[in-house]
Motif scaffolding. Structure first.
Motif, PDB file in Angstrom:
ATOM      1  N   MET A  49      35.244  20.300 -18.840  1.00 55.99           N
ATOM      2  CA  MET A  49      33.810  20.069 -18.760  1.00 55.99           C
ATOM      3  C   MET A  49      33.264  19.616 -20.119  1.00 55.99           C
ATOM      4  O   MET A  49      32.290  18.864 -20.190  1.00 55.99           O
ATOM      5  N   ALA A  50      33.909  20.076 -21.195  1.00 59.36           N
ATOM      6  CA  ALA A  50      33.517  19.621 -22.541  1.00 59.36           C
ATOM      7  C   ALA A  50      33.717  18.118 -22.668  1.00 59.36           C
ATOM      8  O   ALA A  50      32.838  17.390 -23.147  1.00 59.36           O
ATOM      9  N   LYS A  51      34.883  17.633 -22.214  1.00 58.28           N
ATOM     10  CA  LYS A  51      35.174  16.200 -22.279  1.00 58.28           C
ATOM     11  C   LYS A  51      34.176  15.401 -21.446  1.00 58.28           C
ATOM     12  O   LYS A  51      33.808  14.280 -21.813  1.00 58.28           O
ATOM     13  N   MET A  52      33.741  15.973 -20.324  1.00 54.54           N
ATOM     14  CA  MET A  52      32.799  15.262 -19.470  1.00 54.54           C
ATOM     15  C   MET A  52      31.409  15.177 -20.097  1.00 54.54           C
ATOM     16  O   MET A  52      30.646  14.264 -19.804  1.00 54.54           O
ATOM     17  N   GLY A  53      31.085  16.166 -20.960  1.00 53.10           N
ATOM     18  CA  GLY A  53      29.805  16.098 -21.650  1.00 53.10           C
ATOM     19  C   GLY A  53      28.871  17.257 -21.395  1.00 53.10           C
ATOM     20  O   GLY A  53      27.661  17.142 -21.619  1.00 53.10           O
ATOM     21  N   LEU A  54      29.395  18.413 -20.954  1.00 56.04           N
ATOM     22  CA  LEU A  54      28.528  19.542 -20.645  1.00 56.04           C
ATOM     23  C   LEU A  54      27.709  19.974 -21.864  1.00 56.04           C
ATOM     24  O   LEU A  54      26.501  20.216 -21.767  1.00 56.04           O
ATOM     25  N   SER A  55      28.354  20.069 -23.026  1.00 57.01           N
ATOM     26  CA  SER A  55      27.630  20.495 -24.227  1.00 57.01           C
ATOM     27  C   SER A  55      26.791  19.384 -24.832  1.00 57.01           C
ATOM     28  O   SER A  55      26.033  19.625 -25.780  1.00 57.01           O
ATOM     29  N   ASN A  56      26.932  18.181 -24.305  1.00 59.73           N
ATOM     30  CA  ASN A  56      26.049  17.096 -24.735  1.00 59.73           C
ATOM     31  C   ASN A  56      24.679  17.229 -24.078  1.00 59.73           C
ATOM     32  O   ASN A  56      23.680  16.729 -24.591  1.00 59.73           O
ATOM     33  N   ILE A  57      24.637  17.891 -22.936  1.00 59.87           N
ATOM     34  CA  ILE A  57      23.356  18.172 -22.280  1.00 59.87           C
ATOM     35  C   ILE A  57      22.576  19.152 -23.146  1.00 59.87           C
ATOM     36  O   ILE A  57      21.389  18.975 -23.426  1.00 59.87           O
ATOM     37  N   ARG A  58      23.274  20.178 -23.574  1.00 58.03           N
ATOM     38  CA  ARG A  58      22.729  21.224 -24.441  1.00 58.03           C
ATOM     39  C   ARG A  58      23.932  22.045 -24.921  1.00 58.03           C
ATOM     40  O   ARG A  58      24.775  22.438 -24.100  1.00 58.03           O
ATOM     41  N   GLU A  59      24.072  22.244 -26.181  1.00 53.52           N
ATOM     42  CA  GLU A  59      25.284  22.868 -26.706  1.00 53.52           C
ATOM     43  C   GLU A  59      25.452  24.295 -26.179  1.00 53.52           C
ATOM     44  O   GLU A  59      24.533  25.109 -26.236  1.00 53.52           O
ATOM     45  N   ILE A  60      26.655  24.552 -25.675  1.00 54.80           N
ATOM     46  CA  ILE A  60      27.026  25.853 -25.123  1.00 54.80           C
ATOM     47  C   ILE A  60      28.106  26.444 -26.012  1.00 54.80           C
ATOM     48  O   ILE A  60      29.114  25.772 -26.302  1.00 54.80           O
ATOM     49  N   PRO A  61      27.952  27.698 -26.494  1.00 58.71           N
ATOM     50  CA  PRO A  61      28.965  28.299 -27.367  1.00 58.71           C
ATOM     51  C   PRO A  61      30.372  28.209 -26.784  1.00 58.71           C
ATOM     52  O   PRO A  61      30.602  28.539 -25.620  1.00 58.71           O
ATOM     53  N   GLY A  62      31.301  27.723 -27.588  1.00 62.99           N
ATOM     54  CA  GLY A  62      32.695  27.609 -27.189  1.00 62.99           C
ATOM     55  C   GLY A  62      33.049  26.275 -26.569  1.00 62.99           C
ATOM     56  O   GLY A  62      34.222  25.907 -26.513  1.00 62.99           O
ATOM     57  N   ILE A  63      32.056  25.543 -26.089  1.00 59.47           N
ATOM     58  CA  ILE A  63      32.299  24.254 -25.427  1.00 59.47           C
ATOM     59  C   ILE A  63      31.950  23.145 -26.413  1.00 59.47           C
ATOM     60  O   ILE A  63      30.792  22.975 -26.792  1.00 59.47           O
ATOM     61  N   GLU A  64      32.962  22.412 -26.817  1.00 57.51           N
ATOM     62  CA  GLU A  64      32.778  21.396 -27.840  1.00 57.51           C
ATOM     63  C   GLU A  64      31.922  20.242 -27.326  1.00 57.51           C
ATOM     64  O   GLU A  64      32.066  19.797 -26.179  1.00 57.51           O
ATOM     65  N   LYS A  65      31.036  19.765 -28.166  1.00 59.82           N
ATOM     66  CA  LYS A  65      30.238  18.583 -27.844  1.00 59.82           C
ATOM     67  C   LYS A  65      31.125  17.354 -27.978  1.00 59.82           C
ATOM     68  O   LYS A  65      31.786  17.168 -28.998  1.00 59.82           O
ATOM     69  N   ALA A  66      31.174  16.522 -26.925  1.00 61.50           N
ATOM     70  CA  ALA A  66      32.062  15.362 -26.919  1.00 61.50           C
ATOM     71  C   ALA A  66      31.488  14.221 -27.757  1.00 61.50           C
ATOM     72  O   ALA A  66      30.316  13.866 -27.615  1.00 61.50           O
TER      73      ALA A  66
END
Length: 395
Positions: A49-66
Motif C-alpha cells: 500500500m506504501a508503493k501505491m501511495g497510501l502515505s502520499n494521501i496523508r503520512e501514516i506512521p510506518g508506511i513510507e511515502k512513495a
C-alpha cells in the motif's frame, strides 16, 4: 481515452484516514482510524500500500511515502447524512442519503418486540446494545435452555438475532429474520439491516459461525449497479455486497467467510472472463476489530491485507482497473463502539501506469460510481463527478 473492460472495487470496511470536516457534528472530532492504529502498532508494515501511495494521501506512521507512487491517490469526503455501511456503500454507487437510519441506544420499542414474539412464537431475550460475542456469552445458556432468540443492536442501525444452530436451525433463524425485516420496514423504525447471527459451542466457548446473513433495506433509488446490469454488464458481488444492496443490480453473488477468504475469492474470480464490475467488501476490519475497539487486531488485519495485495496486482489484465477505498471510519481508540465520520482513502491503479499522481479531494463517494458509469458509457448517476479522464490512460 481508452475504457476499461473490468473494474475491481475493494472496500476496506471502516478504514478511515482522519476526521472529516463535519466530524464534530457526529461527535467524532479527533477520529483517525489509520493514524491511531499505526500509533498503537508503533508503525504499520504495509509496503505494498506504501508503493501505491497510501502515505502520499496523508503520512501514516510506518508506511513510507512513495517518491513515485504506483497509483493515483486522494481521499474522499462523505456527502450523505450518516456514517454507516449502507449509507457509505449506497453513496459509492451514486445515491445521496439525506435521512439517516435510526439507531436504538436503549433497545427496541416494546411494541416491536411484542410483535416479533407473537409472529415467531419465540420469546425475546436481550434487547439492548451489545457486542455480539459478549451477549452470547451472557445469554447463550439461557438461549439453549429456553429456545428464546437473543435480540440486540449496536451503535449502527441494526437489529441482530442470535441463536444456537442446534436449538434453532438456520432455516428457522433466517425465517425469523425475514419476519423482523418486514416488521422494521415501517418508517417509525427505519432499521437499516436485520442480521442473523448463528452460533455454536458450549457455555464458555460459544463461537459465531460464518452463516451470518444480512437483510437490508432496498436502496432508496437506482444505483450505477442497476444500470450496469440493465445494460448487460456483469456485476459480481463478493462478501456482504449483495446484502448491502439487497441483491439490487447484481448478476452474481459470492459468499465470503472473512477478509482472507474474500481476497482469495477475488483472486480466483480474476481468472474469469467478464465485462463489468467486481465489487468486494472486507468486513473484518469493521466487525471484528473496529467495533470491538481492538487496534492491534485491526493493525494485523491491515498488514495481512497488504500481504495479499501483490496476488491481486499481478493478475490484473491490461484492460483492468483496480479501485481501493473505504465506506466510513471506525477508530478503535475512539470513545464508544460506533463508526466514525472520516475521510476515506482512494487509490486507483491500472497496469501500464507510468506513475500515479494526486487526484483532487472528492466531495462525495459517488465519484466512484460516476467514474464506473462513465467508463462503461451507461446512464450517469445524479450525484458524483467522474475522474476517468484524470487517470490519463491513452488510446
Amino acid at each position: 481515452m481508452k475504457h476499461f473492460k473490468r473494474v475491481f472495487l475493494i472496500v476496506m470496511d471502516s478504514v478511515g484516514i482522519g476526521e472529516a470536516p463535519d466530524a464534530k457534528e457526529f461527535n467524532d472530532d479527533g477520529a483517525d482510524t489509520l493514524g491511531h492504529i499505526a500509533e498503537r502498532m508503533n508503525g504499520l508494515t504495509m509496503p505494498n500500500m506504501a508503493k501505491m501511495g497510501l502515505s502520499n494521501i496523508r503520512e501514516i506512521p510506518g508506511i513510507e511515502k512513495a517518491a513515485s507512487p504506483m497509483a493515483h491517490y486522494t481521499k474522499m469526503q462523505e456527502a450523505s447524512n450518516g456514517k454507516d455501511t449502507m449509507t457509505g456503500h449506497w453513496e459509492i454507487m451514486g445515491l445521496h442519503i439525506r435521512q439517516p437510519f435510526r439507531t436504538f441506544p436503549d433497545g427496541f420499542p416494546d411494541e416491536l418486540i411484542t410483535e416479533l414474539e407473537m409472529k415467531t412464537g419465540r420469546k425475546v431475550i436481550g434487547n439492548k446494545p451489545a457486542s455480539g460475542t459478549a451477549i452470547i456469552e451472557e445469554l447463550g445458556q439461557e438461549q439453549l435452555d429456553t429456545g428464546a432468540i437473543i435480540v440486540y443492536t449496536s451503535a449502527d442501525s441494526v437489529l441482530q438475532i442470535a441463536a444456537h444452530e442446534e436449538v434453532i436451525p438456520l432455516e428457522e433463524l433466517y425465517a425469523i429474520c425475514n419476519i423482523a425485516r418486514e416488521l422494521t420496514l415501517d418508517e417509525k423504525y427505519m432499521v437499516g439491516r436485520v442480521i442473523a447471527r448463528p452460533f455454536i459451542g458450549e457455555p464458555g466457548s460459544f463461537e459465531r459461525t460464518s452463516n451470518r446473513h444480512d437483510y437490508a433495506l432496498k436502496p432508496f433509488g437506482r444505483t450505477v449497479m442497476n444500470d450496469l446490469k440493465d445494460a448487460d454488464f456483469d456485476v459480481i458481488a463478493l462478501g456482504k455486497i449483495s446484502d448491502i444492496y439487497d441483491g439490487e443490480g447484481i448478476t452474481e453473488a459470492i459468499h465470503t467467510e472473512n477478509n482472507d477468504d474474500g481476497m482469495t475469492k477475488l483472486i480466483d474470480s480474476m481468472a474469469d472472463e467478464f465485462t463489468g464490475l467486481n465489487f468486494l467488501n472486507l468486513v473484518d476490519f469493521d466487525s471484528k476489530y473496529g467495533h470491538r475497539r481492538d487496534p492491534e487486531g485491526y493493525g494485523k488485519a491491515l498488514e495481512s491485507f497488504d500481504e495479499r495485495l501483490p496476488d491481486v496486482l499481478k493478475r490484473l489484465d491490461k484492460d483492468d482497473l483496480l479501485v481501493i477505498t473505504a465506506d466510513h471510519g471506525n477508530d478503535p481508540v475512539h470513545h464508544g463502539t460506533d463508526h466514525t465520520r472520516e475521510y476515506v482513502p482512494l487509490l486507483v491503479y491500472y497496469p501500464g501506469m507510468e506513475s500515479g499522481s494526486e487526484l483532487p479531494i472528492r466531495k462525495t463517494f459517488a465519484d466512484i460510481g460516476a467514474t464506473i458509469a462513465d467508463n462503461f458509457q451507461i446512464q450517469m448517476p445524479t450525484h458524483g463527478t467522474s475522474f476517468l479522464k484524470d487517470l490519463h490512460r491513452a488510446e
